[in-house]
Design a protein around this motif. Structure first.
Motif, PDB file in Angstrom:
ATOM      1  N   ARG A   1       0.866  -1.190   0.000  1.00 38.70           N
ATOM      2  CA  ARG A   1       0.000   0.000   0.000  1.00 38.70           C
ATOM      3  C   ARG A   1       0.900   1.235   0.000  1.00 38.70           C
ATOM      4  NH1 ARG A   1      -3.949   0.342   4.847  1.00 38.70           N
ATOM      5  NH2 ARG A   1      -2.031   0.646   6.003  1.00 38.70           N
ATOM      6  N   ILE A   2       0.486   2.242  -0.768  1.00 37.60           N
ATOM      7  CA  ILE A   2       1.173   3.533  -0.741  1.00 37.60           C
ATOM      8  C   ILE A   2       0.805   4.175   0.597  1.00 37.60           C
ATOM      9  CG2 ILE A   2       1.552   5.710  -1.966  1.00 37.60           C
ATOM     10  CD1 ILE A   2       2.033   3.096  -3.668  1.00 37.60           C
ATOM     11  N   LEU A   3       1.786   4.585   1.384  1.00 42.66           N
ATOM     12  CA  LEU A   3       1.538   5.112   2.722  1.00 42.66           C
ATOM     13  C   LEU A   3       0.546   6.272   2.715  1.00 42.66           C
ATOM     14  CD1 LEU A   3       2.132   5.046   5.769  1.00 42.66           C
ATOM     15  CD2 LEU A   3       4.109   6.518   5.320  1.00 42.66           C
TER      16      LEU A   3
ATOM     17  N   LEU B   1       2.342   1.509  -8.335  1.00 41.83           N
ATOM     18  CA  LEU B   1       3.732   1.368  -7.891  1.00 41.83           C
ATOM     19  C   LEU B   1       4.678   2.210  -8.746  1.00 41.83           C
ATOM     20  CD1 LEU B   1       3.860  -2.435  -7.028  1.00 41.83           C
ATOM     21  CD2 LEU B   1       3.852  -0.506  -5.421  1.00 41.83           C
ATOM     22  N   GLU B   2       4.456   2.210 -10.042  1.00 40.78           N
ATOM     23  CA  GLU B   2       5.302   3.032 -10.916  1.00 40.78           C
ATOM     24  C   GLU B   2       5.155   4.511 -10.577  1.00 40.78           C
ATOM     25  OE1 GLU B   2       6.506   3.543 -15.621  1.00 40.78           O
ATOM     26  OE2 GLU B   2       4.717   2.383 -15.109  1.00 40.78           O
ATOM     27  N   ASP B   3       3.925   4.966 -10.320  1.00 41.01           N
ATOM     28  CA  ASP B   3       3.702   6.357  -9.907  1.00 41.01           C
ATOM     29  C   ASP B   3       4.400   6.658  -8.580  1.00 41.01           C
ATOM     30  OD1 ASP B   3       2.186   6.787 -12.179  1.00 41.01           O
ATOM     31  OD2 ASP B   3       0.246   6.665 -11.138  1.00 41.01           O
ATOM     32  N   ALA B   4       4.370   5.697  -7.656  1.00 37.13           N
ATOM     33  CA  ALA B   4       5.032   5.884  -6.359  1.00 37.13           C
ATOM     34  C   ALA B   4       6.545   6.038  -6.537  1.00 37.13           C
ATOM     35  CB  ALA B   4       4.724   4.702  -5.435  1.00 37.13           C
TER      36      ALA B   4
ATOM     37  N   GLU C   1       7.308   8.182  -3.183  1.00 35.63           N
ATOM     38  CA  GLU C   1       6.359   7.909  -2.108  1.00 35.63           C
ATOM     39  C   GLU C   1       6.785   6.695  -1.294  1.00 35.63           C
ATOM     40  OE1 GLU C   1       2.179   8.696  -2.445  1.00 35.63           O
ATOM     41  OE2 GLU C   1       2.423   8.826  -4.626  1.00 35.63           O
ATOM     42  N   VAL C   2       6.545   6.761   0.008  1.00 37.43           N
ATOM     43  CA  VAL C   2       6.820   5.638   0.901  1.00 37.43           C
ATOM     44  C   VAL C   2       5.755   4.570   0.671  1.00 37.43           C
ATOM     45  CG1 VAL C   2       6.962   4.897   3.318  1.00 37.43           C
ATOM     46  CG2 VAL C   2       7.921   7.106   2.621  1.00 37.43           C
ATOM     47  N   ILE C   3       6.204   3.333   0.616  1.00 31.48           N
ATOM     48  CA  ILE C   3       5.305   2.195   0.411  1.00 31.48           C
ATOM     49  C   ILE C   3       5.363   1.304   1.641  1.00 31.48           C
ATOM     50  CG2 ILE C   3       4.836   0.163  -1.021  1.00 31.48           C
ATOM     51  CD1 ILE C   3       6.156   1.784  -3.330  1.00 31.48           C
TER      52      ILE C   3
ATOM     53  N   GLY D   1       9.292   1.462   2.929  1.00 37.50           N
ATOM     54  CA  GLY D   1      10.456   1.750   2.103  1.00 37.50           C
ATOM     55  C   GLY D   1      10.059   2.402   0.799  1.00 37.50           C
ATOM     56  N   TYR D   2      11.011   2.447  -0.095  1.00 38.76           N
ATOM     57  CA  TYR D   2      10.820   3.101  -1.389  1.00 38.76           C
ATOM     58  C   TYR D   2      11.021   2.088  -2.514  1.00 38.76           C
ATOM     59  CZ  TYR D   2      11.129   7.499   1.115  1.00 38.76           C
ATOM     60  OH  TYR D   2      10.899   8.539   1.973  1.00 38.76           O
ATOM     61  N   LEU D   3      10.237   2.234  -3.556  1.00 40.66           N
ATOM     62  CA  LEU D   3      10.445   1.449  -4.754  1.00 40.66           C
ATOM     63  C   LEU D   3      11.665   2.022  -5.463  1.00 40.66           C
ATOM     64  CD1 LEU D   3       9.386  -0.787  -6.624  1.00 40.66           C
ATOM     65  CD2 LEU D   3       7.951   0.920  -7.716  1.00 40.66           C
ATOM     66  N   THR D   4      12.665   1.205  -5.720  1.00 37.76           N
ATOM     67  CA  THR D   4      13.897   1.678  -6.346  1.00 37.76           C
ATOM     68  C   THR D   4      14.048   1.199  -7.776  1.00 37.76           C
ATOM     69  OG1 THR D   4      15.147  -0.205  -5.484  1.00 37.76           O
ATOM     70  CG2 THR D   4      15.123   1.827  -4.151  1.00 37.76           C
TER      71      THR D   4
END
Length: 173
Positions: free
Chosen positions: A23-25, A86-89, A94-96, A119-122
């Protein structure tokens, strides 16, 4: 009398019983966590660098901070919005939130043994070949090392994560 290690006779956890929810925080107040549909693989790894300082008696090792990384690969489902979110995050830093749940180990009613991470999507990779389904791969850099606890997994979340048993009787109207 010879003693046996009971661990040798323990049941192994099937990969389908080990799920991740995301989930996007910033959506925590309005959205439940979601599983990636058609997940083919998940992985969590921990590592740390160790620096050696040479002394007259030999090297002394100084461990650095633990770095945790989670990755997931899934086949893109028609109408699935998870990949786009997720790609937008990733684009928006954005923190996930990520929950790891072991469905093979129930804790209390509707909850399972697990862990919670932020964490962050890298990395986000979308791939398509002529012979295979469209697939997306994700890598998350985790803040800290996560926290152990009980993870709530709804019936709907479990169904997305894997097929569940259905009986032969009518299911409704």
């Amino acid at each position: 009398m010879k003693k046996f290690d009971l661990q040798l006779f323990a049941e192994a956890v099937a990969g389908k019983k080990f799920i991740y929810l995301f989930r996007i925080l910033s959506k925590a107040a309005t959205s439940d966590a979601m599983a990636m549909a058609f997940t083919t693989e998940n992985e969590r790894s921990k590592s740390k660098d160790v620096e050696a300082t040479e002394t007259k008696d030999g090297p002394v090792q100084t461990p650095g901070a633990v770095e945790t990384e989670i990755s997931a690969t899934a086949i893109l489902a028609v109408g699935d919005t998870m990949a786009e979110e997720l790609e937008d995050a990733l684009d928006n830093n954005e923190v996930i939130e990520i929950w790891e749940a072991t469905l093979a180990e129930p804790a209390t009613e509707g909850k399972y043994k697990g862990r919670y991470f932020q964490g962050y999507l890298t990395e986000f990779t979308l791939s398509s070949s002529a012979e295979e389904h469209v697939e997306y791969e994700t890598t998350f850099a985790i803040n800290g090392t996560g926290v152990k606890g009980e993870v709530t997994v709804s019936k709907e979340q479990a169904e997305v994560a894997s097929y569940v048993f259905a009986d032969t009787t009518k299911t409704g109207a």
